[in-house]
Enzyme design. Sequence first.
Site, PDB file in Angstrom:
ATOM      1  N   LYS A   1       6.467  15.298  -4.637  1.00 55.38           N
ATOM      2  CA  LYS A   1       7.736  15.877  -5.114  1.00 55.38           C
ATOM      3  C   LYS A   1       8.758  14.772  -5.338  1.00 55.38           C
ATOM      4  CE  LYS A   1       7.836  20.435  -3.208  1.00 55.38           C
ATOM      5  NZ  LYS A   1       7.928  20.780  -1.804  1.00 55.38           N
TER       6      LYS A   1
ATOM      7  N   ASP B   1      -1.871  11.901  -2.662  1.00 56.07           N
ATOM      8  CA  ASP B   1      -1.817  13.354  -2.831  1.00 56.07           C
ATOM      9  C   ASP B   1      -1.848  13.610  -4.333  1.00 56.07           C
ATOM     10  OD1 ASP B   1      -1.596  13.918  -0.135  1.00 56.07           O
ATOM     11  OD2 ASP B   1       0.592  13.763  -0.127  1.00 56.07           O
TER      12      ASP B   1
ATOM     13  N   GLU C   1       0.879  -1.176   0.000  1.00 54.00           N
ATOM     14  CA  GLU C   1       0.000   0.000   0.000  1.00 54.00           C
ATOM     15  C   GLU C   1       0.915   1.223   0.000  1.00 54.00           C
ATOM     16  OE1 GLU C   1      -2.619   0.611   3.409  1.00 54.00           O
ATOM     17  OE2 GLU C   1      -3.660   2.246   2.400  1.00 54.00           O
TER      18      GLU C   1
ATOM     19  N   ASP D   1     -10.523  10.046  -4.641  1.00 52.63           N
ATOM     20  CA  ASP D   1     -11.678  10.949  -4.734  1.00 52.63           C
ATOM     21  C   ASP D   1     -11.472  11.920  -5.895  1.00 52.63           C
ATOM     22  OD1 ASP D   1      -9.446  12.071  -3.154  1.00 52.63           O
ATOM     23  OD2 ASP D   1     -10.670  13.880  -3.360  1.00 52.63           O
TER      24      ASP D   1
ATOM     25  N   ASP E   1       4.915   4.788   3.829  1.00 51.53           N
ATOM     26  CA  ASP E   1       4.570   6.208   3.948  1.00 51.53           C
ATOM     27  C   ASP E   1       5.772   6.911   4.559  1.00 51.53           C
ATOM     28  OD1 ASP E   1       1.464   7.638   3.988  1.00 51.53           O
ATOM     29  OD2 ASP E   1       3.150   8.800   4.784  1.00 51.53           O
TER      30      ASP E   1
HETATM   31  C1  LIG Z   1      -3.879  12.028   1.180  1.00 49.30           C
HETATM   32  S1  LIG Z   1      -2.914  10.983   2.205  1.00 49.30           S
HETATM   33  C2  LIG Z   1      -3.758   9.409   2.107  1.00 49.30           C
HETATM   34  C3  LIG Z   1      -3.395   8.488   3.239  1.00 49.30           C
HETATM   35  C4  LIG Z   1      -4.172   7.157   3.274  1.00 49.30           C
HETATM   36  N1  LIG Z   1      -3.872   6.337   2.119  1.00 49.30           N
HETATM   37  C5  LIG Z   1      -5.657   7.404   3.373  1.00 49.30           C
HETATM   38  O1  LIG Z   1      -6.358   7.170   2.379  1.00 49.30           O
HETATM   39  O2  LIG Z   1      -6.116   7.826   4.448  1.00 49.30           O
HETATM   40  C6  LIG Z   1      -1.455  10.726   1.252  1.00 49.30           C
HETATM   41  C7  LIG Z   1      -0.328  10.011   2.004  1.00 49.30           C
HETATM   42  O3  LIG Z   1       0.785   9.869   1.136  1.00 49.30           O
HETATM   43  C8  LIG Z   1       1.970  10.120   1.871  1.00 49.30           C
HETATM   44  N2  LIG Z   1       3.003  10.586   0.918  1.00 49.30           N
HETATM   45  C9  LIG Z   1       2.944  11.664   0.114  1.00 49.30           C
HETATM   46  N3  LIG Z   1       4.062  11.748  -0.640  1.00 49.30           N
HETATM   47  C10 LIG Z   1       4.823  10.675  -0.304  1.00 49.30           C
HETATM   48  C11 LIG Z   1       6.091  10.190  -0.745  1.00 49.30           C
HETATM   49  N4  LIG Z   1       6.785  10.830  -1.673  1.00 49.30           N
HETATM   50  N5  LIG Z   1       6.569   9.055  -0.174  1.00 49.30           N
HETATM   51  C12 LIG Z   1       5.874   8.402   0.785  1.00 49.30           C
HETATM   52  N6  LIG Z   1       4.674   8.813   1.231  1.00 49.30           N
HETATM   53  C13 LIG Z   1       4.164   9.938   0.695  1.00 49.30           C
HETATM   54  C14 LIG Z   1       1.590  11.174   2.889  1.00 49.30           C
HETATM   55  O4  LIG Z   1       2.467  11.173   3.994  1.00 49.30           O
HETATM   56  C15 LIG Z   1       0.161  10.762   3.235  1.00 49.30           C
HETATM   57  O5  LIG Z   1       0.100   9.917   4.367  1.00 49.30           O
END
Ligand SMILES: C[S@@+](CC[C@H](N)C(=O)[O-])C[C@H]1O[C@@H](n2cnc3c(N)ncnc32)[C@H](O)[C@@H]1O
Length: 223
Positions: free
Chosen positions: A128, A124, A50, A160, A75
Site C-alpha cells: 500500500k 508481497d 535489501e 516465487d 522492513d
Molecule cells: C513476503 S515477506 C518476505 C520477507 C523476506 N524477504 C523473506 O523472503 O523471507 C515481505 C516483507 O515485506 C515487508 N513489507 C511489506 N510492505 C512493506 C512496506 N511498504 N515497507 C516496508 N516493508 C514492507 C513485510 O513486513 C515483510 O517482512
Amino acid sequence: MGSKNKLKRFKENETFANVIQPTREEVTSNFPYKGKWNTFFKNDNPIVLELGCGKGEYTIALAEKNPDKNFIGIDIKGARFWRGAKTALENNMNNVAFIRTQIELVDYIFAKNEVSEIWITFPDPQIKYKRTKHRMTNTEFLKKYHGILNSEGTVNLKTDSEFMHGYTLGLLHGEGHEVLHANHDVYKNVYSPKEVTGTQTFYEKQYLEVGKPITYIKFKLNY
Ligand SMILES: C[S@@+](CC[C@H](N)C(=O)[O-])C[C@H]1O[C@@H](n2cnc3c(N)ncnc32)[C@H](O)[C@@H]1O
C-alpha cells in the site's frame, strides 16, 4: 509469534546500535544520514539494500561474504529483522544495519549515487502506498530505485510469483532497461549465480517445501 515476544524484540531493537527506527517525519524532513551513510559505517564502502528484508537472511549472508561492502535491510516489521540485527551483533559484523521504515521512502533515506545494489526478496504481491496498491517493481518504484542507485547500480528480484516475474520482465523490456539475467527456476538452471541459490529466506523455504519454482531477475535501470 506471541505479542509478549514481539514486545521483547521491539525493546531489544531500541538498544541495538545497528538498528535505526525513525519516525516518518524524521525520514521525510532532512533525514540525517541521507548522502552521509559513510558516517554511519565510518567508511566509504559500497552500500547494498535489501527491501522488505523480513528476517534479513540476504543482508546477513551477503554481508558475511562481502566484508568490503555495507548492507542495509529495510522492513516495516521490527520483530522480524530483530533476528538479522541480533545475528550481526553476535558476530561483530560492522557492515550491517537495519532500518524500520517504509520501502516507498527510500528516496528520502538515500541520495543519488549512494546505493550500489538493491535486492528485493520475495516481495508481497502488492504494497500500500498513497492509498493505492503498488507492485514493488512498477514504474514509480523503479524510478525511486534509479534515484538512489549509482550509474553501475543493479537491482535483483527473487520471487516465487510467476506473475511478478513476468510483469517485471515485461515492464523492463517495455521501458528499455537492461536485463542482465532472467531465470524462471533458479534451482534447475546451471547458470544461476551462487548468491541466488546459496541463500534461502524464511519465505523462500516455505515455497520450496511445496515445490514452487523460484524465479530471479537481475537488471540495470536506464532512464
Ligand atoms: C513476503 S515477506 C518476505 C520477507 C523476506 N524477504 C523473506 O523472503 O523471507 C515481505 C516483507 O515485506 C515487508 N513489507 C511489506 N510492505 C512493506 C512496506 N511498504 N515497507 C516496508 N516493508 C514492507 C513485510 O513486513 C515483510 O517482512
